[in-house]
Design an enzyme around this catalytic site. Structure first.
Site, mmCIF file in Angstrom:
data_model
loop_
_atom_site.group_PDB
_atom_site.id
_atom_site.type_symbol
_atom_site.label_atom_id
_atom_site.label_comp_id
_atom_site.label_asym_id
_atom_site.label_seq_id
_atom_site.Cartn_x
_atom_site.Cartn_y
_atom_site.Cartn_z
ATOM 1 C CD GLU A 30 7.388 -29.296 -18.699
ATOM 2 O OE1 GLU A 30 8.140 -29.966 -19.436
ATOM 3 O OE2 GLU A 30 6.233 -29.641 -18.389
ATOM 4 C CB ALA B 136 1.391 -29.544 -22.253
ATOM 5 C CG HIS C 150 7.924 -27.469 -24.367
ATOM 6 N ND1 HIS C 150 7.425 -28.556 -23.689
ATOM 7 C CD2 HIS C 150 9.084 -27.150 -23.741
ATOM 8 C CE1 HIS C 150 8.248 -28.880 -22.705
ATOM 9 N NE2 HIS C 150 9.266 -28.036 -22.711
ATOM 10 C CG HIS D 197 3.696 -42.249 -27.169
ATOM 11 N ND1 HIS D 197 2.560 -42.508 -27.909
ATOM 12 C CD2 HIS D 197 3.630 -40.936 -26.829
ATOM 13 C CE1 HIS D 197 1.853 -41.378 -28.019
ATOM 14 N NE2 HIS D 197 2.489 -40.417 -27.378
ATOM 15 C CD GLN E 81 1.070 -32.777 -8.145
ATOM 16 O OE1 GLN E 81 1.095 -32.564 -6.919
ATOM 17 N NE2 GLN E 81 2.116 -32.601 -8.905
ATOM 18 C CE LYS F 196 1.270 -27.657 -6.897
ATOM 19 N NZ LYS F 196 1.052 -29.074 -6.611
HETATM 20 P P1 FAD Z 1 6.279 -38.605 -31.586
HETATM 21 O O1 FAD Z 1 7.751 -38.586 -31.388
HETATM 22 O O2 FAD Z 1 5.774 -38.213 -32.888
HETATM 23 O O3 FAD Z 1 5.719 -39.979 -31.093
HETATM 24 C C1 FAD Z 1 4.316 -40.213 -30.967
HETATM 25 C C2 FAD Z 1 4.017 -41.679 -31.251
HETATM 26 O O4 FAD Z 1 4.239 -41.958 -32.633
HETATM 27 C C3 FAD Z 1 4.896 -42.666 -30.488
HETATM 28 O O5 FAD Z 1 4.122 -43.803 -30.222
HETATM 29 C C4 FAD Z 1 6.009 -42.987 -31.483
HETATM 30 O O6 FAD Z 1 6.614 -44.244 -31.234
HETATM 31 C C5 FAD Z 1 5.221 -42.979 -32.794
HETATM 32 N N1 FAD Z 1 6.026 -42.589 -33.954
HETATM 33 C C6 FAD Z 1 7.014 -41.667 -33.998
HETATM 34 N N2 FAD Z 1 7.499 -41.557 -35.241
HETATM 35 C C7 FAD Z 1 6.770 -42.411 -36.025
HETATM 36 C C8 FAD Z 1 6.779 -42.746 -37.402
HETATM 37 N N3 FAD Z 1 7.648 -42.164 -38.239
HETATM 38 N N4 FAD Z 1 5.875 -43.660 -37.853
HETATM 39 C C9 FAD Z 1 4.987 -44.258 -37.003
HETATM 40 N N5 FAD Z 1 4.950 -43.983 -35.679
HETATM 41 C C10 FAD Z 1 5.834 -43.074 -35.192
HETATM 42 N N6 FAD Z 1 2.459 -31.863 -25.242
HETATM 43 C C11 FAD Z 1 2.036 -30.612 -25.555
HETATM 44 O O7 FAD Z 1 0.954 -30.448 -26.121
HETATM 45 N N7 FAD Z 1 2.805 -29.515 -25.228
HETATM 46 C C12 FAD Z 1 4.004 -29.629 -24.599
HETATM 47 O O8 FAD Z 1 4.650 -28.620 -24.313
HETATM 48 C C13 FAD Z 1 4.468 -30.934 -24.265
HETATM 49 N N8 FAD Z 1 5.669 -31.109 -23.659
HETATM 50 C C14 FAD Z 1 6.117 -32.383 -23.416
HETATM 51 C C15 FAD Z 1 7.386 -32.554 -22.844
HETATM 52 C C16 FAD Z 1 7.860 -33.823 -22.563
HETATM 53 C C17 FAD Z 1 9.214 -33.995 -21.956
HETATM 54 C C18 FAD Z 1 7.054 -34.965 -22.841
HETATM 55 C C19 FAD Z 1 7.551 -36.338 -22.510
HETATM 56 C C20 FAD Z 1 5.801 -34.801 -23.426
HETATM 57 C C21 FAD Z 1 5.325 -33.518 -23.725
HETATM 58 N N9 FAD Z 1 4.083 -33.308 -24.318
HETATM 59 C C22 FAD Z 1 3.643 -32.041 -24.616
HETATM 60 C C23 FAD Z 1 3.214 -34.463 -24.638
HETATM 61 C C24 FAD Z 1 3.458 -34.990 -26.066
HETATM 62 O O9 FAD Z 1 3.042 -34.017 -27.003
HETATM 63 C C25 FAD Z 1 2.649 -36.278 -26.227
HETATM 64 O O10 FAD Z 1 3.177 -37.278 -25.427
HETATM 65 C C26 FAD Z 1 2.429 -36.758 -27.663
HETATM 66 O O11 FAD Z 1 1.433 -37.776 -27.632
HETATM 67 C C27 FAD Z 1 3.653 -37.336 -28.337
HETATM 68 O O12 FAD Z 1 4.555 -36.374 -28.654
HETATM 69 P P2 FAD Z 1 6.020 -36.767 -29.223
HETATM 70 O O13 FAD Z 1 6.670 -35.517 -29.596
HETATM 71 O O14 FAD Z 1 6.704 -37.697 -28.305
HETATM 72 O O15 FAD Z 1 5.569 -37.569 -30.549
#
Ligand code: FAD
Length: 292
Positions: free
Chosen positions: A17, A51, A77, A152, A215, A275
């Site tokens: 990534e 992010a 993403h 989360h 970090q 890096k």
């Molecule tokens: P969701 O899947 O929507 O989940 C968020 C929360 O809502 C969770 O607590 C979940 O349990 C809950 N939830 C889900 N669906 C529902 C529902 N229907 N009703 C009620 N609650 C629900 N962030 C960036 O800004 N840019 C990036 O490029 C980026 N890349 C990432 C890559 C990875 C591998 C990971 C693990 C995270 C990344 N993030 C990035 C961070 C991510 O955007 C955050 O962690 C964000 O808070 C949650 O995103 P999600 O897509 O998991 O959300």
């Protein structure tokens, strides 16, 4: 190429990534690092979208450049929570036009003035909304989503988090990538629980090599990940010595990845933090194990 094809080819793989420039830096400042990472020809590369303070405007360009110049399959993403429906639809149209086949569908972090209780008012409340929109776009994207072995931060508990993860996967997600994990046992437990819950798509553990003590603090703040005593001892002992910490951090991440492969995990996603030297060292450590 679709990432799900790479993942399903049954060989051990390592993907990387990278992130676009932060608001305070220019594209030219991150370009050489990203190019040097692409030259390592990982299984695929993913490019984050805004992010950790990164800007979102370069995501697609970087993904296209890596694919076109180095032949490395890429995944862009895309987040939705702070966007309007119109903006997201424009982005999806751009992805289609650029021929980007792989999209990581994310909600994104809430802005400081956003409260989950008000999510009904937003165009997008959760990543599942974006997954559905990508599926309806008619572009046949390979879709990845995020998951959280240590839950989360907004979830009440793991059962609830896994319930929503299952809904997200059922909406059309092809594979899931985990938040960074420093203790593989937490990951094995999570994998057991999601399989029990009927989530069968491939899981790509996200490994973050920590090569500087500072970090680690940032990573914990961002992810809330548990740091095992074994790694704390490494940081205590070598954190003040840049070279020693780099070597120890690379060794720890390598060790974690080998343990994952040895326990049947096929694909690992490395948070390279832009890096190349770290990505290269870990890839070299695994050269006889992974297929490139
Ligand atoms: P969701 O899947 O929507 O989940 C968020 C929360 O809502 C969770 O607590 C979940 O349990 C809950 N939830 C889900 N669906 C529902 C529902 N229907 N009703 C009620 N609650 C629900 N962030 C960036 O800004 N840019 C990036 O490029 C980026 N890349 C990432 C890559 C990875 C591998 C990971 C693990 C995270 C990344 N993030 C990035 C961070 C991510 O955007 C955050 O962690 C964000 O808070 C949650 O995103 P999600 O897509 O998991 O959300």
């Amino acid at each position: 190429m679709k990432i799900i094809k790479i993942i399903n080819n049954n060989q051990c793989s390592l993907s990387f990534e990278v992130f676009p420039p932060k608001a305070s830096t220019s594209f030219d400042m991150v370009k050489p690092a990203i190019e040097n990472i692409a030259k390592l020809h990982p299984a695929f590369m993913s490019v984050t979208y805004g992010a950790g303070g990164g800007t979102s405007s370069y995501t697609m360009k970087i993904a296209e450049d890596i694919r076109n110049c180095y032949g490395v399959p890429t995944m862009a993403h895309l987040t939705c929570v702070s966007s309007t429906r119109e903006t997201v639809q424009e982005k999806i149209a751009e992805l289609k036009k650029a021929g980007i086949q792989n999209v990581m569908a994310l909600r994104g972090d809430l802005l400081p003035d956003m409260h989950p209780a008000e999510s009904g008012k937003w165009d997008y409340s959760h990543a599942i909304d974006l997954v559905r929109e990508l599926k309806e776009s008619g572009a046949d994207f390979c879709i990845g989503c995020a998951c959280y072995p240590e839950v989360h931060p907004e979830s009440k508990n793991q059962d609830e988090d896994i319930k929503y993860l299952k809904e997200k996967v059922d909406a059309g997600c092809d594979f899931i990538t985990t938040q960074m994990v420093f203790d593989n046992n937490l990951l094995y437990n999570f994998m057991y629980k999601i399989r029990e819950a009927g989530i069968t798509v491939p899981v790509l553990p996200g490994i973050m090599p920590i090569t500087r003590a500072v970090q680690l603090e940032r990573a914990i703040k961002l992810s809330g990940s548990f740091i095992p005593q074994r790694f704390k001892a490494i940081v205590d002992r070598f954190g003040d010595d840049d070279f020693a910490m780099m070597q120890a951090g690379i060794a720890y991440a390598t060790d974690q990845i080998i343990d994952l492969y040895a326990n049947g995990v096929k694909n690992v996603h490395l948070y390279t933090m832009n890096k190349p030297e770290v990505a290269r060292a870990i890839q070299n450590n695994l050269s006889s194990i992974i297929s490139r």
